[in-house]
Scaffold this active site. Sequence first.
Site, PDB file in Angstrom:
ATOM      1  NE  ARG A 149      -1.672   0.860  -2.542  1.00 58.24           N
ATOM      2  CZ  ARG A 149      -0.902   0.987  -1.460  1.00 58.24           C
ATOM      3  NH1 ARG A 149      -0.582  -0.077  -0.749  1.00 58.24           N
ATOM      4  NH2 ARG A 149      -0.435   2.169  -1.105  1.00 58.24           N
ATOM      5  CG  ASP A 180       6.150   0.948  -2.340  1.00 56.94           C
ATOM      6  OD1 ASP A 180       6.579   1.419  -1.272  1.00 56.94           O
ATOM      7  OD2 ASP A 180       5.151   0.211  -2.427  1.00 56.94           O
TER       8      ASP A 180
END
Length: 344
Positions: A95, A243
């Site tokens: 990711r 994030d």
Amino acid sequence: MLMLDKLKFKTLEWTGDSLRILDQTRLPNEVTYLDCTKLEDVVSAIRNLKVRGAPAIGISAAFGVVIGINEQEFSSRHEFEQRLDHVISALANTRPTAVNLFWALERMKEVSGRSKEKDPEQVVQLLLQEAISIHEEDKWMCEKIGEFGADLLKDGDTVLTHCNAGALATGGIGTALGIIYTATWQGKRISVFADETRPVLQGARLTVWELQQQGVDVTLICDNMAAFVMKKKKIDCIIVGADRIATNGDVANKIGTYNVAILANFHKIPFYVAAPSSSFDPAISKGDDIIIEERGCEEVTDCFGSKIAPSGVKIYSPAFDITPAELVTAYITEKGVQSSKFNV
Ligand code: MRU
């Protein structure tokens, strides 16, 4: 005693020879644990959101390095290093947005780089120690974020949150939800509105599940209800996770966070970002430079195995968006509450 011990579930745990994760794709219907014993198990768990949330991804990847190395025997240091490179790049390719993943892998790489004279068995022990430290530090950072953030909440406050920045997303009590837990444990009555968070419903499936486990008052809303809720209900603040945070303060977080920040700004509601220092990326100066993961079309066209759109439709599915720093009231980290430079 860590506040974490008050939680009724464990998101991830090192068993001694495997990484045990709570399979988040099965929640809220089933509480199932998955033992990752191979590199491929960890890679697939991260890629397929069985474990998700920036800090939890970083911790899992660190243990993934140990698992990947343990799968092989080495006759030379050179062979060991080749395998380490392979393992790290497999984990790094899962990711792209959460910086905690790359931060944790970098720490693992540095451990090996610092012990060039040691043989592979000794380095594996050091790698395991580092993975355990990354996990322990995250637990501690969550507790500090909880303490600092709880000071911003008063008895009777209502908080709106987006996605899941809870214990399920970290190695500890969570960031955004860690603040809510801490305030609640301090005796404050805190109510939460949770955005469902399409496409894969981390808010509905995960945030509601974990808040209910802890007995926190939570109301689920569809994402498109947030503006009306801010206007009609007494929302005292918004708290979300991150994030990746650029050096100018721009924040990458779950898709839809930017919408919420704009709505908060319009309704003059404080918008807080809670994140450990491992989510700050010193190498990225602005949000536009953060790579935004795009996920499979089926996450948008399907919901729980059913088609909700005609086949053949074009799909755009960014998993994250960027909230500009000027929409952030303050960052809550393990070091304290730092007002955004746009709010001082
Ligand atoms: O795609 P996900 O579920 O990994 O996205 C998670 C988020 O956006 C969280 O808000 C973020 O990682 C912070 S978790 C403390």
